[in-house]
Design a protein around this motif. Structure first.
Motif, PDB file in Angstrom:
ATOM      1  N   VAL A 111      -7.538   8.888   1.226  1.00 49.93           N
ATOM      2  CA  VAL A 111      -6.742   9.266   1.905  1.00 49.93           C
ATOM      3  C   VAL A 111      -6.849   8.988   3.942  1.00 49.93           C
ATOM      4  CG1 VAL A 111      -5.898  11.756   2.705  1.00 49.93           C
ATOM      5  CG2 VAL A 111      -6.565  11.108   0.594  1.00 49.93           C
ATOM      6  N   ASN A 112      -8.410   8.967   3.881  1.00 47.53           N
ATOM      7  CA  ASN A 112      -8.320   8.225   5.365  1.00 47.53           C
ATOM      8  C   ASN A 112      -7.424   6.984   5.724  1.00 47.53           C
ATOM      9  OD1 ASN A 112     -10.603   9.412   7.352  1.00 47.53           O
ATOM     10  ND2 ASN A 112     -10.741  10.560   5.178  1.00 47.53           N
ATOM     11  N   ARG A 113      -7.478   6.133   4.816  1.00 46.33           N
ATOM     12  CA  ARG A 113      -7.047   4.806   4.919  1.00 46.33           C
ATOM     13  C   ARG A 113      -5.668   5.695   4.835  1.00 46.33           C
ATOM     14  NH1 ARG A 113      -9.687   0.141   4.043  1.00 46.33           N
ATOM     15  NH2 ARG A 113     -12.087   0.613   3.307  1.00 46.33           N
ATOM     16  N   ARG A 114      -4.900   5.684   4.405  1.00 49.18           N
ATOM     17  CA  ARG A 114      -3.096   5.753   3.979  1.00 49.18           C
ATOM     18  C   ARG A 114      -3.090   6.817   6.264  1.00 49.18           C
ATOM     19  NH1 ARG A 114      -3.791   8.693  -0.863  1.00 49.18           N
ATOM     20  NH2 ARG A 114      -2.934  10.746   0.277  1.00 49.18           N
ATOM     21  N   PHE A 115      -4.350   7.970   6.153  1.00 45.32           N
ATOM     22  CA  PHE A 115      -3.906   8.395   7.843  1.00 45.32           C
ATOM     23  C   PHE A 115      -3.654   7.111   9.084  1.00 45.32           C
ATOM     24  CE2 PHE A 115      -4.739  12.177   6.116  1.00 45.32           C
ATOM     25  CZ  PHE A 115      -3.671  13.652   6.794  1.00 45.32           C
ATOM     26  N   ALA A 116      -5.102   6.612   8.516  1.00 46.37           N
ATOM     27  CA  ALA A 116      -4.929   5.085   9.718  1.00 46.37           C
ATOM     28  C   ALA A 116      -4.276   4.289   9.487  1.00 46.37           C
ATOM     29  CB  ALA A 116      -6.046   3.991   9.474  1.00 46.37           C
ATOM     30  N   GLU A 117      -3.194   4.062   8.482  1.00 46.38           N
ATOM     31  CA  GLU A 117      -2.335   2.959   8.331  1.00 46.38           C
ATOM     32  C   GLU A 117      -1.143   3.689   8.674  1.00 46.38           C
ATOM     33  OE1 GLU A 117      -2.142   2.793   4.218  1.00 46.38           O
ATOM     34  OE2 GLU A 117      -3.620   0.776   4.106  1.00 46.38           O
ATOM     35  N   ALA A 118      -0.557   4.877   8.598  1.00 50.98           N
ATOM     36  CA  ALA A 118       0.474   5.567   9.504  1.00 50.98           C
ATOM     37  C   ALA A 118       0.469   5.796  10.233  1.00 50.98           C
ATOM     38  CB  ALA A 118       1.138   7.285   8.811  1.00 50.98           C
ATOM     39  N   THR A 119      -1.022   5.904  10.987  1.00 53.94           N
ATOM     40  CA  THR A 119      -1.329   6.212  13.114  1.00 53.94           C
ATOM     41  C   THR A 119      -1.071   4.789  13.341  1.00 53.94           C
ATOM     42  OG1 THR A 119      -2.776   7.413  12.177  1.00 53.94           O
ATOM     43  CG2 THR A 119      -2.871   6.537  13.969  1.00 53.94           C
ATOM     44  N   ALA A 120      -1.261   3.013  12.758  1.00 54.48           N
ATOM     45  CA  ALA A 120      -1.110   1.830  12.936  1.00 54.48           C
ATOM     46  C   ALA A 120       0.248   2.031  13.131  1.00 54.48           C
ATOM     47  CB  ALA A 120      -1.656   1.556  12.376  1.00 54.48           C
ATOM     48  N   GLU A 121       0.918   2.302  12.846  1.00 53.51           N
ATOM     49  CA  GLU A 121       2.246   1.818  12.692  1.00 53.51           C
ATOM     50  C   GLU A 121       3.228   2.782  13.240  1.00 53.51           C
ATOM     51  OE1 GLU A 121       4.391   3.688   8.458  1.00 53.51           O
ATOM     52  OE2 GLU A 121       2.375   2.335   6.925  1.00 53.51           O
ATOM     53  N   VAL A 122       3.035   4.213  14.087  1.00 50.04           N
ATOM     54  CA  VAL A 122       3.975   4.458  14.889  1.00 50.04           C
ATOM     55  C   VAL A 122       3.205   4.872  16.588  1.00 50.04           C
ATOM     56  CG1 VAL A 122       4.685   6.528  13.140  1.00 50.04           C
ATOM     57  CG2 VAL A 122       2.501   6.553  14.483  1.00 50.04           C
ATOM     58  N   VAL A 139     -11.590   7.222  10.038  1.00 51.08           N
ATOM     59  CA  VAL A 139      -9.904   6.873  10.542  1.00 51.08           C
ATOM     60  C   VAL A 139     -10.625   5.998  12.032  1.00 51.08           C
ATOM     61  CG1 VAL A 139      -7.611   7.829  11.677  1.00 51.08           C
ATOM     62  CG2 VAL A 139      -8.433   8.804   9.712  1.00 51.08           C
ATOM     63  N   PRO A 140     -11.074   6.707  13.049  1.00 55.00           N
ATOM     64  CA  PRO A 140     -11.009   6.149  13.883  1.00 55.00           C
ATOM     65  C   PRO A 140     -11.435   4.215  13.783  1.00 55.00           C
ATOM     66  CG  PRO A 140     -12.301   8.247  14.260  1.00 55.00           C
ATOM     67  CD  PRO A 140     -11.714   8.141  12.755  1.00 55.00           C
ATOM     68  N   ALA A 141     -12.314   4.115  12.725  1.00 52.40           N
ATOM     69  CA  ALA A 141     -12.825   2.807  12.520  1.00 52.40           C
ATOM     70  C   ALA A 141     -11.815   2.020  11.906  1.00 52.40           C
ATOM     71  CB  ALA A 141     -14.025   2.604  11.495  1.00 52.40           C
ATOM     72  N   LEU A 142     -11.048   2.495  10.667  1.00 51.27           N
ATOM     73  CA  LEU A 142      -9.706   2.185   9.794  1.00 51.27           C
ATOM     74  C   LEU A 142      -8.857   1.330  10.809  1.00 51.27           C
ATOM     75  CD1 LEU A 142     -10.441   4.113   7.370  1.00 51.27           C
ATOM     76  CD2 LEU A 142     -10.512   2.035   6.824  1.00 51.27           C
ATOM     77  N   LEU A 143      -8.578   2.700  11.592  1.00 52.93           N
ATOM     78  CA  LEU A 143      -7.965   1.959  13.362  1.00 52.93           C
ATOM     79  C   LEU A 143      -7.736   1.505  13.854  1.00 52.93           C
ATOM     80  CD1 LEU A 143      -4.997   3.367  13.655  1.00 52.93           C
ATOM     81  CD2 LEU A 143      -5.234   4.986  15.368  1.00 52.93           C
ATOM     82  N   ARG A 144      -9.212   1.644  14.501  1.00 51.40           N
ATOM     83  CA  ARG A 144      -9.765   0.050  15.633  1.00 51.40           C
ATOM     84  C   ARG A 144     -10.123  -1.465  14.980  1.00 51.40           C
ATOM     85  NH1 ARG A 144     -10.812   0.506  20.179  1.00 51.40           N
ATOM     86  NH2 ARG A 144     -12.079   2.036  20.012  1.00 51.40           N
ATOM     87  N   ALA A 145      -9.601  -1.063  13.360  1.00 51.56           N
ATOM     88  CA  ALA A 145     -10.246  -2.380  12.522  1.00 51.56           C
ATOM     89  C   ALA A 145      -8.629  -3.185  13.098  1.00 51.56           C
ATOM     90  CB  ALA A 145     -10.086  -2.212  11.248  1.00 51.56           C
ATOM     91  N   ALA A 146      -7.319  -1.822  12.340  1.00 50.42           N
ATOM     92  CA  ALA A 146      -5.834  -2.732  12.095  1.00 50.42           C
ATOM     93  C   ALA A 146      -5.432  -3.025  13.552  1.00 50.42           C
ATOM     94  CB  ALA A 146      -5.336  -1.425  11.482  1.00 50.42           C
ATOM     95  N   ARG A 147      -5.579  -1.765  14.697  1.00 50.51           N
ATOM     96  CA  ARG A 147      -5.268  -2.159  16.395  1.00 50.51           C
ATOM     97  C   ARG A 147      -6.330  -1.858  16.886  1.00 50.51           C
ATOM     98  NH1 ARG A 147      -0.116  -0.017  16.494  1.00 50.51           N
ATOM     99  NH2 ARG A 147      -0.685  -0.454  18.940  1.00 50.51           N
ATOM    100  N   PRO A 148      -6.904  -2.732  17.228  1.00 48.76           N
ATOM    101  CA  PRO A 148      -8.236  -3.175  18.136  1.00 48.76           C
ATOM    102  C   PRO A 148      -7.589  -3.248  19.794  1.00 48.76           C
ATOM    103  CG  PRO A 148      -7.438  -4.959  17.297  1.00 48.76           C
ATOM    104  CD  PRO A 148      -6.685  -4.045  16.625  1.00 48.76           C
ATOM    105  N   ASP A 149      -5.931  -2.832  20.341  1.00 45.82           N
ATOM    106  CA  ASP A 149      -5.426  -2.784  20.928  1.00 45.82           C
ATOM    107  C   ASP A 149      -5.202  -1.353  21.940  1.00 45.82           C
ATOM    108  OD1 ASP A 149      -3.518  -2.530  19.113  1.00 45.82           O
ATOM    109  OD2 ASP A 149      -2.295  -1.817  21.058  1.00 45.82           O
ATOM    110  N   LEU A 150      -5.393  -0.364  20.550  1.00 51.61           N
ATOM    111  CA  LEU A 150      -5.269   1.306  21.047  1.00 51.61           C
ATOM    112  C   LEU A 150      -6.547   2.225  21.674  1.00 51.61           C
ATOM    113  CD1 LEU A 150      -3.842   2.353  17.616  1.00 51.61           C
ATOM    114  CD2 LEU A 150      -2.693   1.849  19.646  1.00 51.61           C
TER     115      LEU A 150
END
Length: 464
Positions: A111-122, A139-150
């Protein structure tokens, strides 16, 4: 569409209305962050609260809402399991024994991965993202891996445990690394931030420097940001005709001649409801209080009732209420009015205005906003607050009657001291608490966090 400010929380800031539309959810987090999201062209990622709801993304009041659906299995394993039967009790000093299950951890991860993916999309390039609470610590680390610009912030609304307790968690390293994915990790109290940095040193061999730690080429800051409430909104509500009518009705129903002790809590084992009722019952038995002079109103909002620990708590509380009413009550006049139900904000405000003593005695609480709501409501500078020293609010409201909620004798002392205090003493205490609260409202909390996080330019606050 991409958005430069994104809030990520377990729940969206809206509830389904009776007509099938959406209404804004009550609560301090929504009142603080929704205006910022709206004014900055922002988005909010979260669950609608309905199991299996596949609602598509939509706009509401100028904010783009991106639902993350949860299946019945998700609710059972991620939400009621890992979040509320493992992490919640452990982070509250293991008041109840945490339950550890591997399939719960797998669901929490998914579920945390799904939240991170949804956040990366928007999230737009270089956007500021603010993630909230214990349900989403990966979520912070999962999002960081996908979007280091954030630019990524995380705020924990509940306590953060000492190292010895956190080390009991299976997958403890993953949770810590999840939080270290943020640029700024916010907590309610300084000790929680210290616990986090000590844990980072213990589990990863990192070397914290003050309130920062270097991790994977970045600087992660851990700092306290005590949350608050919409003080101005609460004060406006006290003059609402519906609130004043409800207050009159309450006083008539109770006879108008008894002093009121009030407890308002979710029905949760961390809230100290059992100990509070036990203390009141002993005061009646000892003759220190009389049921025809002092009444306890205990509002217990239903919470997580599919979890066995909460079902058992409800049975124990209702059994003790029945015993006290049977032993000390009379026809038409019971010593405990126990309400297992939710009440509207207007009804809560009327209760706050009616209460001679607000009894807020959790065994452990990150902050406790009920205490602050009561103080904000008392523009008349009347009333007294009995407050657990194990809440974050105790550090901000030292003029409350502070008690150890584990010590029933100390609870009794605090309650009787509040009831016996002189009107001038109570006015002085309430005036000082209200001054602090007006200077430290929820808007200041949100802005202080976002200023520390950086990455988004905020409009100046509106004058109140």
């Amino acid at each position: 569409m991409e958005y430069r400010f994104v809030v990520v929380a377990n729940r969206l800031p809206v509830d389904r209305a009776d007509d099938g539309g959406w209404t804004r959810s009550p609560g301090g987090l929504v009142s603080a962050l929704e205006p910022i999201a709206r004014n900055s062209g922002g988005a909010w990622v979260g669950w609608t609260g309905a199991v299996g709801d596949e609602t598509a993304p939509f706009d509401h009041d100028g904010v783009y809402l991106r639902p993350v659906p949860l299946s019945p299995e998700d609710v059972d394993r991620y939400y009621e399991g890992a979040s509320n039967s493992t992490i919640w009790p452990l982070f509250h000093d293991a008041v109840e024994q945490p339950v550890h299950k591997r399939d719960w951890r797998r669901s929490y991860d998914a579920v945390n991965r799904r939240f991170a993916e949804a956040t990366a999309e928007v999230a737009a390039e270089g956007a500021t993202v603010w993630i909230h609470d214990y349900q989403l610590m990966l979520v912070p680390a999962l999002l960081r891996a996908a979007r280091p610009d954030l630019r990524i912030g995380f705020f924990l609304h509940i306590p953060f445990p000492p190292v010895e307790l956190f080390m009991q968690l299976p997958g403890r390293g993953d949770l810590l690394r999840g939080l270290l994915g943020a640029d700024l990790v916010g907590f309610q109290r300084p000790l929680a931030a210290e616990n986090f940095l000590q844990l980072a040193a213990r589990l990863t061999g990192l070397h914290p420097d003050g309130e920062t730690v270097a991790y994977e080429g970045r600087t992660v800051t851990a700092r306290a940001f005590p949350i608050s409430i919409d003080v101005a909104g609460s004060e406006r509500m006290t003059s609402d005709p519906a609130v004043l009518r409800e207050r009159e009705r309450l006083q008539e129903d109770l006879g108008g001649d008894r002093r009121i002790l009030l407890g308002v809590d979710r029905l949760d084992y961390t809230k100290g409801i059992e100990q509070r009722i036990e203390a009141y019952g002993e005061l009646l038995a000892e003759g220190a209080l009389a049921a025809d002079e002092v009444v306890l109103i205990q509002l217990a909002t239903p919470s997580r009732m599919r979890v066995a620990q909460y079902q058992q708590l409800r049975e124990r509380v209702e059994r003790e209420v029945g015993r006290i009413n049977g032993e000390f009550g009379d026809v038409g006049r019971v010593p405990v009015h126990y309400l297992f139900q939710s009440r509207s904000p207007e009804e809560l405000q009327a209760l706050y205005l009616s209460a001679d003593v607000m009894v807020v005695t959790p065994l452990r609480d990150g902050m406790n906003l009920v205490a602050k709501e009561y103080v904000a409501a008392r523009q008349d500078e009347g009333g007294a607050l009995v407050l657990s020293e194990f809440t974050g609010a105790a550090a901000e409201l030292p003029d409350a009657f502070l008690v150890n909620p584990y010590d029933v004798d100390d609870l009794k002392r605090g309650i009787t001291a509040a009831l016996r205090a002189t009107p001038s003493d109570l006015r002085d205490r309430m005036r000082r608490m209200r001054t602090h609260l007006r200077e430290h409202d929820v808007d200041r909390w949100a802005r202080s966090f976002l200023d520390a996080l950086g990455g988004i330019k905020l409009d100046p606050p509106c004058p109140q």
